[in-house]
Design an enzyme around this catalytic site. Structure first.
Site, PDB file in Angstrom:
ATOM      1  N   SER A  99      88.948  -5.913  22.482  1.00 40.08           N
ATOM      2  CA  SER A  99      89.076  -5.879  21.020  1.00 40.08           C
ATOM      3  C   SER A  99      87.822  -6.253  20.242  1.00 40.08           C
ATOM      4  O   SER A  99      87.834  -6.184  19.015  1.00 40.08           O
ATOM      5  CB  SER A  99      90.238  -6.770  20.578  1.00 40.08           C
ATOM      6  OG  SER A  99      91.466  -6.123  20.832  1.00 40.08           O
ATOM      7  N   LYS A 102      86.640  -3.838  17.635  1.00 37.06           N
ATOM      8  CA  LYS A 102      87.069  -3.871  16.232  1.00 37.06           C
ATOM      9  C   LYS A 102      85.958  -4.336  15.298  1.00 37.06           C
ATOM     10  O   LYS A 102      86.010  -4.074  14.087  1.00 37.06           O
ATOM     11  CB  LYS A 102      88.308  -4.754  16.072  1.00 37.06           C
ATOM     12  CG  LYS A 102      89.551  -4.208  16.769  1.00 37.06           C
ATOM     13  CD  LYS A 102      90.755  -5.105  16.523  1.00 37.06           C
ATOM     14  CE  LYS A 102      92.021  -4.535  17.147  1.00 37.06           C
ATOM     15  NZ  LYS A 102      92.050  -4.641  18.612  1.00 37.06           N
ATOM     16  N   SER A 352      94.026  -9.106  15.601  1.00 31.49           N
ATOM     17  CA  SER A 352      93.686  -8.050  16.565  1.00 31.49           C
ATOM     18  C   SER A 352      94.734  -6.941  16.593  1.00 31.49           C
ATOM     19  O   SER A 352      95.280  -6.595  17.641  1.00 31.49           O
ATOM     20  CB  SER A 352      93.506  -8.645  17.972  1.00 31.49           C
ATOM     21  OG  SER A 352      92.625  -7.856  18.733  1.00 31.49           O
ATOM     22  N   ASN A 354      95.863  -3.364  16.685  1.00 33.06           N
ATOM     23  CA  ASN A 354      95.273  -2.103  17.118  1.00 33.06           C
ATOM     24  C   ASN A 354      95.544  -0.960  16.157  1.00 33.06           C
ATOM     25  O   ASN A 354      94.674  -0.117  15.912  1.00 33.06           O
ATOM     26  CB  ASN A 354      95.787  -1.745  18.515  1.00 33.06           C
ATOM     27  CG  ASN A 354      95.275  -2.700  19.573  1.00 33.06           C
ATOM     28  OD1 ASN A 354      94.252  -3.351  19.391  1.00 33.06           O
ATOM     29  ND2 ASN A 354      95.985  -2.805  20.678  1.00 33.06           N
ATOM     30  N   SER A 461      90.431  -9.099  24.732  1.00 29.04           N
ATOM     31  CA  SER A 461      91.185  -9.511  25.903  1.00 29.04           C
ATOM     32  C   SER A 461      91.996  -8.362  26.461  1.00 29.04           C
ATOM     33  O   SER A 461      92.737  -7.699  25.735  1.00 29.04           O
ATOM     34  CB  SER A 461      92.128 -10.670  25.540  1.00 29.04           C
ATOM     35  OG  SER A 461      92.960 -10.998  26.632  1.00 29.04           O
ATOM     36  N   SER A 463      93.296  -7.071  30.887  1.00 31.73           N
ATOM     37  CA  SER A 463      93.233  -7.496  32.285  1.00 31.73           C
ATOM     38  C   SER A 463      91.802  -7.472  32.797  1.00 31.73           C
ATOM     39  O   SER A 463      91.131  -6.437  32.757  1.00 31.73           O
ATOM     40  CB  SER A 463      94.098  -6.579  33.146  1.00 31.73           C
ATOM     41  OG  SER A 463      95.442  -6.623  32.739  1.00 31.73           O
TER      42      SER A 463
END
Length: 513
Positions: A99, A102, A352, A354, A461, A463
């Site tokens: 993220s 962004k 955050s 999306n 963040s 995986s």
């Protein structure tokens, strides 16, 4: 939107810089930015050893910990006061940003559209209004307003405000449908490279020209009457367009609770799985709707009914109409404007979100029907004009949810430095970025340390990906810009966060000379 907020833990790394004044103050005006290289000469402190080597030892000590053993790390730190590069590791390396993407989206949108940019929505009567009856359909034409939700208190009840306005115009019945017209934004609704199993999640919700409640509904499940019985569940708000296959059960008293939702992309069928113990409290989660346009039209229809306006038809997507209408053939009843881009960017960066980021990318294409591909072209050219070198990043979406996005630490630092040196970008961007210890994704980071309130940054963040990029106001009063990206680690994300927090405390304690 990240699926969960991870907690940072303390990391035993000593930082031995001299302390400056502890009183928070705005960063000093910056000079020009100099190009950086991996072998840039460190600045000196005037007290023997330069502060560059001292900072490098502190950072290298953190990155030498076992937590980073398998990680690919990019890290750049630059002084905004002098333009000097204070630390650089793999600055040109492309890494998956999550993220922190962004940051690029917010800066490009603000630079191209302006902080006061607003999305427009129109209500159009497709027929005459006679004796209180709209003899035809009500068309709602959107351009992507993402702000009709509880994050914007002045916007959360806007559909009711529209209904009240139509009633004040004398409309008591709509003889046709409420039609959602999303044709000013070309559909796909998802970014390139999004994982299929993310698409049912709230953070994987599709974007569109008409958006309500961030295009998600809340699923709540509670125990049934006896063990083995179907649980009680509901989805809110209604008119969501989902078909439910309940595969969950009521378990015995004291059994573990679980709840998950599965939906194949391109379908409406939501499978609810898990169990709730007979003595358990209701559980809830949020899931994406399959069609934001139909969801919006259905919610507007419900608002009209609440305000005493009868609607003979349903809330439908314009694609369902047998003869798709044109707004130019109707009469505009109402024009609405969203919250400004400054509010949208602040919510997007703090939490955050999306769908906000994807909406801003599409908005960069001002030639309807707007497309994400053309919006990303505008984003790239806008950032290049701001001083972000071509070839330092590769974007496939605006949110960073795509695994096909690649950023370098150089690109993030150049974007943030360019915004810092822009009189129109700096102030609103600083206000929009979350700060350590404050509301948003940094709320639990660095609280109770000298860095609290001195770091404004965007997290990233997913995986095996962790990133952070933003500004530091050092105790010595020096404004710094930094970007950190880590990919491929095999430890808990909280261990990476703890290392990054140690790095940030080193930057806050950095002496000025």
């Amino acid at each position: 939107m990240i699926p969960r907020r991870l907690r940072a833990v303390a990391l035993g790394v000593a930082v031995s810089f001299g302390a400056g004044c502890a009183t928070a103050r705005p960063p000093a005006p910056a000079g020009s930015t100099a190009p950086a290289s991996d072998t840039a000469a460190p600045p000196t402190t005037g007290h023997g050893e330069g502060r560059g080597p001292v900072l490098a030892r502190a950072i290298d000590g953190v990155l030498a910990s076992p937590a980073f053993a398998r990680a690919s790390v990019g890290l750049v730190v630059q002084s905004l006061a002098t333009g000097e590069t204070l630390y650089r590791r793999n600055g040109q390396t492309w890494l998956v940003p999550a993220s922190t993407m962004k940051v690029l989206t917010a800066v490009a949108a603000a630079q191209r559209l302006g902080w006061n940019y607003r999305f427009e929505t129109r209500l159009v009567a497709l027929g005459p209004v006679v004796d209180g009856v709209l003899d035809g359909d009500l068309l709602v034409v959107g351009t992507g307003d993402p702000t009709i939700n509880a994050r914007h208190p002045s916007r959360v009840d806007v559909l009711d405000a529209w209904a009240a306005a139509l009633r004040a115009q004398g409309i008591r019945r709509i003889a046709g449908h409420v039609i959602g017209d999303d044709r000013l934004v070309e559909p796909i609704g998802w970014g390139i490279g999004w994982a299929w199993d993310d698409l049912v999640e709230d953070y994987g919700a599709p974007y569109g020209a008409l958006q309500y409640n961030e295009n998600v509904v809340r699923l709540t499940m509670g125990p049934g009457v006896t063990p083995g019985a179907p649980p009680v569940f509901y989805l809110s708000p209604a008119e969501h367009g989902l078909l439910v296959d309940l595969q969950a059960t009521t378990a015995a008293v004291g059994a573990p609770a679980s709840l998950s939702a599965v939906r194949q992309p391109g379908t409406r069928l939501l499978e609810i799985r898990g169990q709730v113990p007979l003595d358990g409290a209701p559980m809830s989660t949020t899931v994406a709707v399959p069609n934001p346009t139909q969801f919006f039209a259905g919610q507007l229809r419900q608002a009209l009914l609440r305000h005493g306006i009868e609607v003979s038809g349903a809330g439908i997507d314009v694609d369902e109409a047998s003869d798709p209408p044109r707004a130019s053939d109707g009469t505009t009843l109402l024009v609405d404007q969203s919250a400004p881009l400054s509010d949208i960017a602040a919510a997007m960066l703090a939490w955050s979100i999306n769908v906000y980021a994807e909406t801003l990318v599409v908005a960069l294409d001002q030639t309807p029907p707007a497309t994400a591909a053309d919006g990303l072209d505008v984003l790239r050219s806008t950032l290049e004009a701001l001083g972000v070198p071509r070839g330092t990043f590769l974007t496939r979406d605006g949110s960073g949810l795509s695994r096909n996005d690649y950023l370098s630490a150089d690109a993030l630092v150049a974007t943030l430095a360019g915004a810092w040196h822009s009189p129109t970008l700096r102030g609103p961007l600083m206000e929009a970025l979350p700060f350590a210890g404050g509301p948003g994704t940094l709320q639990r980071r660095l609280a109770g340390t000298p860095a609290a309130g001195r770091v404004r940054a965007k997290t990233g963040s997913m995986s095996n990906v962790r990133s952070l990029a933003g500004y530091v106001d050092s105790l010595a009063g020096e404004p710094l810009v930094f970007a950190f990206l880590a990919n491929g680690f095999d430890v808990r994300a909280s261990e990476i966060d703890a290392g990054v927090d140690a790095l940030l405390q080193a930057l806050v304690a950095l002496p000025r000379d």
